[in-house]
Design a protein around this motif. Structure first.
Motif, PDB file in Angstrom:
ATOM      1  N   SER A   1      20.435  43.260  49.453  1.00 47.35           N
ATOM      2  CA  SER A   1      20.095  44.590  48.954  1.00 47.35           C
ATOM      3  C   SER A   1      18.724  45.007  49.473  1.00 47.35           C
ATOM      4  O   SER A   1      18.522  46.159  49.891  1.00 47.35           O
ATOM      5  CB  SER A   1      20.115  44.603  47.421  1.00 47.35           C
ATOM      6  OG  SER A   1      21.421  44.393  46.931  1.00 47.35           O
ATOM      7  N   ALA A   2      17.769  44.073  49.449  1.00 50.98           N
ATOM      8  CA  ALA A   2      16.447  44.361  50.014  1.00 50.98           C
ATOM      9  C   ALA A   2      16.553  44.679  51.501  1.00 50.98           C
ATOM     10  O   ALA A   2      15.873  45.578  52.014  1.00 50.98           O
ATOM     11  CB  ALA A   2      15.510  43.175  49.784  1.00 50.98           C
ATOM     12  N   GLN A   3      17.429  43.963  52.193  1.00 50.18           N
ATOM     13  CA  GLN A   3      17.609  44.214  53.620  1.00 50.18           C
ATOM     14  C   GLN A   3      18.176  45.612  53.862  1.00 50.18           C
ATOM     15  O   GLN A   3      17.695  46.364  54.726  1.00 50.18           O
ATOM     16  CB  GLN A   3      18.536  43.170  54.219  1.00 50.18           C
ATOM     17  CG  GLN A   3      18.741  43.294  55.708  1.00 50.18           C
ATOM     18  CD  GLN A   3      18.563  41.989  56.446  1.00 50.18           C
ATOM     19  OE1 GLN A   3      17.989  41.982  57.522  1.00 50.18           O
ATOM     20  NE2 GLN A   3      19.055  40.900  55.923  1.00 50.18           N
ATOM     21  N   ALA A   4      19.195  45.987  53.073  1.00 53.45           N
ATOM     22  CA  ALA A   4      19.811  47.305  53.238  1.00 53.45           C
ATOM     23  C   ALA A   4      18.809  48.420  52.948  1.00 53.45           C
ATOM     24  O   ALA A   4      18.732  49.418  53.679  1.00 53.45           O
ATOM     25  CB  ALA A   4      21.028  47.422  52.320  1.00 53.45           C
ATOM     26  N   LEU A   5      18.030  48.277  51.897  1.00 57.12           N
ATOM     27  CA  LEU A   5      17.040  49.302  51.546  1.00 57.12           C
ATOM     28  C   LEU A   5      15.893  49.339  52.557  1.00 57.12           C
ATOM     29  O   LEU A   5      15.332  50.406  52.833  1.00 57.12           O
ATOM     30  CB  LEU A   5      16.506  49.054  50.137  1.00 57.12           C
ATOM     31  CG  LEU A   5      17.537  49.240  49.013  1.00 57.12           C
ATOM     32  CD1 LEU A   5      16.948  48.801  47.678  1.00 57.12           C
ATOM     33  CD2 LEU A   5      18.014  50.683  48.931  1.00 57.12           C
ATOM     34  N   ALA A   6      15.561  48.167  53.122  1.00 60.39           N
ATOM     35  CA  ALA A   6      14.521  48.133  54.157  1.00 60.39           C
ATOM     36  C   ALA A   6      14.973  48.878  55.411  1.00 60.39           C
ATOM     37  O   ALA A   6      14.156  49.511  56.101  1.00 60.39           O
ATOM     38  CB  ALA A   6      14.164  46.690  54.496  1.00 60.39           C
TER      39      ALA A   6
END
Length: 412
Positions: A350-355
């Protein structure tokens, strides 16, 4: 492709434990923040990665995916992703030449954004596919090993675009690295060997977040844990947590199970191997297969018995002692087991997608280099995870907020 249905079932099972990424994917589907963008990804091709690919695809991205480890690909998942319209270049058990051919095939998409796990894709882009560099607006890196390489590239002014250090978020280090690596590494060792850890001496090389997680899980199962370290602060931390801290040369003759988790090479060398007891188990949970000196082990062995157990090779020394190497010295948790639990990868991905969406918005103002994930992204991931678990937290009152932002208030 006949195994795609099994892959779909595996992906559906993982998705059940990934509510945060589901929420992000639903938002992406509504807002389409990645419309028209091409993403080249080099990640472990697992069910959890498939859920991430689905979220990015829902946001409008066109994706090409290669594996970041020759042994970690779940072939049924790769087949299922092909059915979903994602170009997958991965197969379990490929040789080095095919591994890099797959990375180059993913880069053939002509990416706007890259996602990497270990920096092999970014490295290939900068050394072999330089004609594609002008089109890349940025990327994300998932692992400690990859961040080390990227920071060195940046220091040498070789990095040509901004990269976001997803690995360095609090939600990634505290949960993925610690709990995910800890549990999945022990899972891989036990699947490969069916050994009882209770009463054994487990040597953990490296006491970063990943090493701490392995040590905690091994200790919880009744093992005596020895930690080896080069960092005095981490060594002190391990000592104050009750672990026996020694150099590898002193730990080598005591250990029953050895786990390397450092991100460096030659952590276990020939000089250590010759000291080990009969039946010692060697496992690596660092990204690349260089932490255990496998060539030295092969040079020392009088005989090698492949596949004595799943993902287990037996090296027989001239005096009859047997050393058991797991997963060919590659990532034991993704080769001998299934990697991190989906509930953990939910936060990292999720952090990767938002980044990725942050990069799309901000890339024009970013110079080439390594950037931290914005704190608000990390906080949002944690909040969504708590919401999904039904956990409530306190909020600051106006007076508390004012107190934290004032230097005038002191003793009442």
């Amino acid at each position: 492709m006949e195994i795609a249905e099994a892959g779909e079932r595996r992906i559906d099972w993982a998705a059940r434990a990934m509510p945060v990424l589901h929420a992000v994917g639903a938002r992406f589907a509504a807002e389409r923040p990645l419309d028209g963008l091409k993403i080249a990804a080099c990640l472990h091709v697992t069910a959890e990665t498939a859920v991430l690919m689905g979220a990015l695809g829902a946001g409008g991205a066109r994706i090409a995916l290669a594996a970041s480890n020759p042994l970690s690909t779940q072939d049924d998942v790769a087949a299922a992703l092909g059915d979903y319209g994602i170009a997958v270049h991965a197969r379990a058990g490929v040789d080095r030449e095919t591994y890099y051919r797959h990375i180059n095939a993913a880069l053939d998409i002509g990416p706007d954004i890259v996602l990497d796990d270990g920096c092999d894709l970014v490295n290939t882009l900068h050394t072999e596919r330089v004609e594609l560099l002008p089109g890349v607006i940025g990327g994300c890196e998932e692992t400690t090993t990859g961040i080390i390489r990227l920071r060195q590239m940046a220091a040498e002014r070789a990095l040509r675009f901004p990269m976001v250090a997803v690995n360095d978020t609090r939600t990634k280090r505290m949960f993925d690295n610690r709990y995910g690596t800890g549990q999945s590494t022990v899972d891989g060792i036990m699947r490969a060997t069916n050994t009882l850890l209770a009463g054994k001496t487990v040597v953990v090389a490296g006491f970063g977040y990943c090493g701490r997680g392995v040590a905690e899980r091994a200790k919880g199962l009744g093992a005596r844990v020895i930690v080896t370290e080069i960092d005095p602060v981490k060594a002190l931390d391990a000592t104050l947590q009750g672990y026996d801290v020694r150099p590898m040369a002193a730990a080598a003759e005591l250990g029953d199970v050895f786990v390397t988790v450092t991100g460096n090479r030659d952590v276990i060398r020939g000089e250590h191997l010759v000291l080990m007891k009969d039946g010692a188990i060697l496992a690596n949970a660092g990204h690349f297969d260089v932490e255990i000196d496998v060539r030295a082990l092969e040079g020392l062995a009088a005989a090698v018995h492949r596949g004595v157990r799943p993902s287990t090779d037996e090296y027989v020394l001239p005096d009859g002692r047997r050393l058991l190497l797991l997963a060919e010295g590659r990532l034991v948790n993704l080769t001998a087991a299934e990697g991190h639990p989906a509930a953990v990868m939910d936060m990292s991905f999720s952090a990767q997608a938002l980044a990725v969406t942050w990069l799309v918005r901000e890339h024009q103002g970013l110079e080439p280099g390594v950037y931290d994930v914005p704190p608000e992204v990390d906080t949002e991931v944690a909040r969504l995870k708590l919401d999904a678990a039904g956990v409530r937290v306190d909020t600051l009152t106006p007076d508390q907020e004012a107190y934290l932002h004032s230097w005038r208030s002191g003793t009442a």
